[in-house]
Design a protein around this motif. Sequence first.
Motif, PDB file in Angstrom:
ATOM      1  N   SER A 100      11.203  -7.147 -67.890  1.00 53.72           N
ATOM      2  CA  SER A 100      11.879  -8.150 -68.519  1.00 53.72           C
ATOM      3  C   SER A 100      10.641  -9.410 -67.943  1.00 53.72           C
ATOM      4  CB  SER A 100      12.876  -8.542 -67.914  1.00 53.72           C
ATOM      5  OG  SER A 100      13.244  -8.803 -66.594  1.00 53.72           O
TER       6      SER A 100
ATOM      7  N   ARG B 194       9.112  -5.737 -63.035  1.00 57.11           N
ATOM      8  CA  ARG B 194       9.722  -5.992 -64.106  1.00 57.11           C
ATOM      9  C   ARG B 194       9.563  -6.158 -65.330  1.00 57.11           C
ATOM     10  NH1 ARG B 194      12.208 -11.624 -60.745  1.00 57.11           N
ATOM     11  NH2 ARG B 194      13.630 -11.076 -62.894  1.00 57.11           N
TER      12      ARG B 194
ATOM     13  N   GLU C  98      19.682  -9.855 -56.694  1.00 55.14           N
ATOM     14  CA  GLU C  98      18.614  -8.662 -56.962  1.00 55.14           C
ATOM     15  C   GLU C  98      19.691  -7.179 -57.385  1.00 55.14           C
ATOM     16  OE1 GLU C  98      15.025  -8.357 -57.164  1.00 55.14           O
ATOM     17  OE2 GLU C  98      15.134 -10.663 -55.453  1.00 55.14           O
ATOM     18  N   ALA C  99      18.552  -6.439 -57.684  1.00 52.51           N
ATOM     19  CA  ALA C  99      19.194  -5.215 -58.579  1.00 52.51           C
ATOM     20  C   ALA C  99      19.209  -4.428 -57.111  1.00 52.51           C
ATOM     21  CB  ALA C  99      19.071  -4.090 -59.368  1.00 52.51           C
TER      22      ALA C  99
ATOM     23  N   GLU D 261      15.828 -14.906 -60.260  1.00 49.29           N
ATOM     24  CA  GLU D 261      16.329 -14.250 -60.239  1.00 49.29           C
ATOM     25  C   GLU D 261      16.069 -12.683 -60.294  1.00 49.29           C
ATOM     26  OE1 GLU D 261      18.983 -16.435 -63.447  1.00 49.29           O
ATOM     27  OE2 GLU D 261      17.816 -14.903 -64.892  1.00 49.29           O
TER      28      GLU D 261
ATOM     29  N   ARG E 158      13.630 -16.492 -64.781  1.00 55.94           N
ATOM     30  CA  ARG E 158      13.518 -15.979 -64.714  1.00 55.94           C
ATOM     31  C   ARG E 158      13.696 -14.953 -63.389  1.00 55.94           C
ATOM     32  NH1 ARG E 158      16.167 -12.387 -64.322  1.00 55.94           N
ATOM     33  NH2 ARG E 158      15.814 -10.205 -65.318  1.00 55.94           N
TER      34      ARG E 158
ATOM     35  N   ASP F 245      17.044  -9.262 -61.108  1.00 54.77           N
ATOM     36  CA  ASP F 245      17.558  -8.261 -62.389  1.00 54.77           C
ATOM     37  C   ASP F 245      19.181  -7.606 -62.386  1.00 54.77           C
ATOM     38  OD1 ASP F 245      14.788  -8.462 -64.321  1.00 54.77           O
ATOM     39  OD2 ASP F 245      14.067  -7.105 -62.535  1.00 54.77           O
TER      40      ASP F 245
ATOM     41  N   ARG G  74      22.028 -13.982 -61.399  1.00 53.54           N
ATOM     42  CA  ARG G  74      22.048 -12.545 -61.766  1.00 53.54           C
ATOM     43  C   ARG G  74      21.096 -12.071 -60.197  1.00 53.54           C
ATOM     44  NH1 ARG G  74      19.443 -11.398 -67.312  1.00 53.54           N
ATOM     45  NH2 ARG G  74      19.127  -9.279 -66.159  1.00 53.54           N
TER      46      ARG G  74
END
Length: 335
Positions: A118, A116, A318-319, A173, A170, A175, A316
Motif C-alpha cells: 500500500s 507494504r 500493526e497486522a 500506522e 500511513r 496495515d 490502524r
Amino acid sequence: MVRVPNLTRADALSAVRNPLAFIAERWTPASRTVRRAALSALVMSVVIVVTGGAVRLTSSGLGCPTWPKCTDDSLTATSAMGFHGAIEFGNRMLTYVLCAAVGWAIVAARSQKPWRRSLTRLGWAQFWIVMSNAILGGIVVLVGLNPYTVAAHFLLSTALITVAALMWQRTREGDAAPRPLVGKSVQQLVWFLVVAAVLLIAAGTVVTGAGPHAGDSSKVDRIPLSWETVAKLHAVLAWIVVTLTFALWFVLKAVDAPQGPLRRTRDLFLILLSQGVIGYVQYFTHLPEALVALHMLGSCLVWIGVVRVLLALRERPEAVADLPGPVTTSALTRA
C-alpha cells in the motif's frame, strides 16, 4: 570499513530488469527513514506550489515562452531572458527535486521489511500525479497562462499534497483494518468540513484567475468575474470551515474523544485563524505579492490539516498474523 561486494553480471542484469527489487534485496531502511522519505515528498509538494506562486507573482509565467524547451532554440534560460527567465526555469528545475523526493519515498517504501504494498502504491500515485502536472504545466505555458488551466494546475498540485499527506500518515500506522475512534455523527461532521474545505480551495483558484496577478506582464486572459466579489464568497466559505472546525472540536470534547482527533482539530483551527488574518490583510492592502505567497502556503497547510483531521478519526494497528492456538485434549481425541 565494510567491503562492498563485487557486482556480478547476474546482479547487473537483475538491476536493469527490476531496479527497485534489486535495491530492496540489499537494503532495509529503518521505519524512521521511511517516514522521513514520505515527509520529504510532502514538503516538496508544498514547496513546488509556493514557488509556482512566486512565478506568477513576479510576472514570470512566460519567462520561458515555450515548453518543453525554454525557448525555441534553447533548453535552458539564457542571460538575455533576464530575471523572469531565471525564475520560470528555476521553478521547472525544482520539478526534478520533487521527483527525487518522490523517488526516494518509493524506494524506501519498496525496501521496507516486511514490504507494504500500500505504501509503494501511494508513492507511485505521487509520481504519476507529478508527471501529469508537469505536462499540464507545459500546456499552461503553451496556451498563454489561460486562467482555467492555471486553476487546474493548482488543483492537481492539491491532489499531490493529499496523496503525500496520506502516505506520510500511513508510514506511522500498521496495515490492519482501520478501526473508528469516533461515532458516525462525528465522522459525518468531518466530511462536511472536508467538502467545505474543497469548495474553499476551489473558490481560491477563481479569485486567483480573476485577480490582478495574471502571471505575466503581457496581456493575459482573466476569468470574467469581479475578483472582489469572488473574494467575499471565498471569505464566507472560510468562515464556514472555521465554524465547522470549532464545532468539531466542541463535539470531540463533549464525547470525550481520544487525544489524536482533538489535537489535529486544534492544529487546524490555529492554522485557519492565521490564514484568515493573512487573507483579510492582503485583501485590504490590495494583494501585495509577499502576503499572497504566504496565503498560498497557508492554503496548503490548511488542506494538510483537514486531511490529518480526517485520518485521525481512525487507527490502524500493526497486522498480526494468525497463530495456531494451543492443542486441547478434545482436539487430540478427534484426531
